[in-house]
Each structure stands twice: as C-alpha cells, then as structure tokens.
Design an enzyme around this catalytic site. Structure first.
Site: not given
Ligand code: DHB
Ligand code: FE
Length: 280
Positions: A12, A59, A193, A240
C-alpha cells in the site's frame, strides 16, 4: 447468504497513490509496477464484488498514542479520506456496509475475538492505495468497503496465528449473513521494508518470495512465524505482512492462485500482490 469468493493481497505504498493522482503511471519508474495490476483490474471488473472487507493498518492517522486498538472494524455509512500532510487524496469517500459490519462484529466478538467498533473514522493510504491499484480512478468506488484496521505500528502487534484465526472467524461471520452478497477480503501492507534507522531501505526478495509461496500453499506453517523473524528478515515495517494472514485465514485451505506479482522498488518497499480464489 453472503460468501467470501476471493482474497487479494497488495502492498500500500503511499507514493503509488501520488503517482496515480499526479498522472505519472506511464513514467519509466512506475509503469512496470502498474502493469502488474492490469490483470487485476480486468479481473475485478468482471467479479463485481458487492463488499470488500479491507484489512489494512492505520499509520497514526485515525489513531494516535491516545488509543491504539489491535483490531478495529469500521461500522459507519461513510469514511472520509484523510489528509496525511499533503492534502486529501483526490479519491472518493469510502462507502461502508453498516449492516454487514455490525453482523460481523457480533459474530466475531461472540467467537471470542475482541474488536473495537468504530462509527466515525477517516482512512489513510493503507486503505486508499489498494483501492486505487485495483479500481483505478473512478468517480465513486464501485462497491462498499468495510475497513478493518490492525495495529502493526506500535509494539505489540497481534501474532500471525491470531491474525490467521481471526480470518477464519471473519469468514464464519460473513457466511452467516442472510443476504446474497459477493464479498472479497483483502490483506494489505508489506512486503519487506524498513523506513527508518540504519537499516532503512532494506529489501529481502528471498523472504518475500518464500512468504508469498507459503501464504498460498502452506499458511499453517507461516502463521507460526514470530514477530522477530518478520522484523529481522523483512524490516521493521515488514511486520505489516501479518495482515495478509487474516485474508488467507478467511479462504479455503486449498485456493486457486489467479495472479502473483512482485516488483522492487516502489519508494522504499517491495511490492507484492496476489489474487486467490476460493474453490467452492
Ligand atoms: C512506505 C511504505 C509504507 O507501507 C508506508 O506505510 C509508508 C511508506 C514507503 O515505501 O515509502
Ligand atoms: Fe505501511
């Protein structure tokens, strides 16, 4: 009766929404990502779900350090799109399904899972970006959406096993609702990530491939993966991915895999996407 017909998993990343909103989808950086969703857009335009039960995480938008529900279900008629600091995304409001949401709440809570009931809430990129990826840029979203927010932002998030089991309870709830509805369940967020600290930018394609394979074909074993493994191998925000287990728990033990897509990078994140169909 209502029926869960299919599950969708997708990352997302907020920059995906920005790319769509600013008309950049054909740019070299973005076009390979959006190509991976072409099949999905065609598929969903034929499937025409009535309701999407959309598992996502907030978030620090609707919830802050004051209140952090582990599992929160959106029971409202309407959910506005939040301003996350750059103005509201130019996408339609989300229309809920209060009757089904209250039915699910009653069933899941009486099935021994605690939910927080939400009657007023704005939704952030965690929910709006998956809708954009699957539906493009319509004037109104083509179906109703029940937001289901999971805390994966502040420790402790729920375990993978709890997520997998609550998915099963959600299925029991949906399939005892006395109206013929085509319901899909989506699990969003991930893949690997890490947004902050010395490991910012971490991507682990091997972990991601293994996660997708096990989610499809061996979700039982995946449900027992401890948080520390997500954090170590997929980065702090990789946790997540427990939300994908909620979607998977709501499907049959054996599913038809219709689509699998993986792309690195989008912003700081590895994007993963699956479409899984219930066989019966
Ligand atoms: C990014 C990824 C995410 O899941 C998020 O909530 C905010 C930023 C990103 O890769 O920039
Ligand atoms: Fe996220």
């Amino acid at each position: 009766m209502a029926k869960i017909t299919a599950g969708v998993a997708t990352s997302h990343v907020p920059a995906i929404g920005v790319a769509m909103d600013l008309g950049k989808t054909q740019e070299a950086y973005w076009s390979p990502l959006f190509e991976g969703y072409e099949f999905s857009k065609q598929w969903i335009s034929k499937e025409k779900p009535d309701v999407i039960f959309l598992v996502y995480n907030d978030h620090a938008t609707a919830f802050d350090m004051k209140f952090i529900p582990t599992f929160a279900i959106g029971c409202a008629e309407n959910f506005g799109i939040a301003d996350e600091g750059w103005g509201r995304r130019p996408v339609p409001d989300v229309i809920g399904h209060p009757d089904l949401a209250w039915h699910i709440s009653q069933s899941v809570i009486q099935d021994d899972f605690d939910l927080t009931l939400i009657n007023e809430m704005e939704v952030d990129h965690g929910l709006s970006v998956p809708l954009s990826l699957m539906f493009g840029q319509p004037e109104t979203w083509p179906c109703r959406v029940i937001p289901f927010a999971v805390n994966v932002v502040l420790y402790p998030p729920p375990s993978g096993r709890r997520c997998y089991n609550i998915g099963k309870a959600i299925r029991r709830a949906v399939e005892s609702f006395d109206e013929d509805l085509n319901v899909q369940i989506w699990g969003t967020g991930g893949m690997s990530h890490q947004l902050q600290g010395p490991r910012a930018g971490l991507i682990n394609s091997k972990f991601d491939a293994d996660f997708m394979e096990r989610l499809v074909n061996d979700p039982e074993s995946l449900a027992d993966m401890p948080h520390v493994e997500y954090m170590r191998d997929a980065g702090a925000e990789g946790v997540e991915l427990v939300m994908w287990l909620i979607m998977r728990g709501a499907l049959d033990e054996k599913v038809n895999e219709l689509h699998r897509f993986y792309h690195v990078p989008a912003s700081n994140t590895a994007v993963g996407h699956l479409i899984l169909e219930n066989s019966c």
